[in-house]
Design an enzyme around this catalytic site. Sequence first.
Site, PDB file in Angstrom:
ATOM      1  N   LYS A  24      16.428  -0.299 -28.214  1.00  0.00           N
ATOM      2  CA  LYS A  24      15.830   1.250 -27.942  1.00  0.00           C
ATOM      3  C   LYS A  24      16.787   2.277 -27.439  1.00  0.00           C
ATOM      4  O   LYS A  24      17.532   2.186 -26.770  1.00  0.00           O
ATOM      5  CB  LYS A  24      14.561   0.473 -27.066  1.00  0.00           C
ATOM      6  CG  LYS A  24      13.777  -0.521 -27.300  1.00  0.00           C
ATOM      7  CD  LYS A  24      13.023  -0.542 -28.494  1.00  0.00           C
ATOM      8  CE  LYS A  24      11.659  -1.418 -29.531  1.00  0.00           C
ATOM      9  NZ  LYS A  24      10.984  -1.715 -30.195  1.00  0.00           N
ATOM     10  N   HIS A  37      10.976 -11.863 -39.664  1.00  0.00           N
ATOM     11  CA  HIS A  37      10.312 -10.964 -38.703  1.00  0.00           C
ATOM     12  C   HIS A  37       9.205 -10.686 -39.491  1.00  0.00           C
ATOM     13  O   HIS A  37       8.777 -11.301 -40.682  1.00  0.00           O
ATOM     14  CB  HIS A  37      11.386  -9.582 -38.053  1.00  0.00           C
ATOM     15  CG  HIS A  37      11.000  -9.058 -37.257  1.00  0.00           C
ATOM     16  ND1 HIS A  37       8.892  -8.341 -36.496  1.00  0.00           N
ATOM     17  CD2 HIS A  37      10.815  -8.758 -35.893  1.00  0.00           C
ATOM     18  CE1 HIS A  37       9.065  -7.699 -35.837  1.00  0.00           C
ATOM     19  NE2 HIS A  37      10.127  -8.018 -35.061  1.00  0.00           N
TER      20      HIS A  37
END
Length: 436
Positions: free
Chosen positions: A172, A287
Amino acid sequence: MNTTDVKGFFASREQLEMADYLTLEYYVECVGNIDTALAHFCSEQSTAQWSRIGYDEDFRVRFGAKVIDLHILGEREQLSYPVTHSEKGTIHACRVTIAHPHRNFGPKLPNLLTAVCGEGVFFTPGVPIVKLLDISFPESYLREFDGPKFGIEGIRDLLQAYDRPIFLGVVKPNIGLSPEHFAHIAEESWMGGLDIAKDDEMLADVEWSTLAERSRQLGIARQRAEKATGEPKVYLANITDEVDRMKEQHDVAVRNGANALLVNALPVGLSAVRMLAKYTQVPLIGHFPFIAAFSRMENYGIHSRVMTKLQRLAGLDSIIMPGFGSRMMTPEEEVKENIAECLQEFGHIRRSLPVPGGSDSALTLETVYRKVGSVDFGFVPGRGIFGHPLGPKAGAASIRQSWEAIEQGTSLEAYAVGRPELEAMLPSGNGGNGKA
């Protein structure tokens, strides 16, 4: 359909050679006569019209889907959801088990999905509400699939990480970082003890961060981290793309040092996943984008466990899934069911590493561990590592320290004494809020 026609779509298990059938569990809401509605339900997903006009034949015997168990849950005043339909009559909620002959489509995932949750299922007269709850496969069908190439054991061997969870981290900010900055903070997290630094599922091959340059930078950083720590590390590169580019993207990423690959399994399709699983020489991790769109409604769509099972069948070595906690809006029991689908007996198919994720940090590790019930899971914070007030290295260290506290049976508060990385994540710490 007349009464005789309807009976042709009902059978008992004893009347069938069950090795020739997939077993499908559905929740349905039928309008009008239940048997007639369910006969249409079986007909539409298999033979539809079961003979030619003017011929004495019946294709239902070999090719028809059949009701083999029916449990009427009760009457409803109205449908669970306001689906437009033309039938009239009493509404019944039912749990129904269908035997569907896999000779109709063979060991082909697109064709399987077309049959068991396609037009014939969701557009059946008299059955406006449907949820596919589960699929069971006979061993004869499973043998046609390779499944994961590495599985849990292969991932552990790659990382030399045993008797503990696998620690992943979503770099991030997930969007906007240059490859250089991305590689720098990923390296920091590896230095702090992270096993796998991963691309976010939304991070694509884009002009401001091409997969080629990002994987080159991360490959170099990973090697530096391995040399500095003496531990194997993994860079998990997202190669989700148009299907005709995915092998090329695989080759670019692996050549540059990505030693595992992320793919958004449902957007690219399970057939693309199966193709990659056969092709790749590194672990393939899936995912969950798109899964909530058809699984979240309690009585309509497809249960997420079905897609978890199919992702394992397609060959994913690890499956990231909605995890525990209110942010993911997934019932705890459903999370546990998806974890179980990764770990339980499935013929010769290797186990996939389950990774329940969402708003995790050092503060939630023990809760996830207790709910999973074993060390066979991946733990995947984002901001819980990369938003740590002392930086990504400290964020990763806080995760490892949290696990050490669990191993020693010590509270986080007690174990944090003298460990500023963990201490900063506690509510009383220096700016840590535990959010991921």
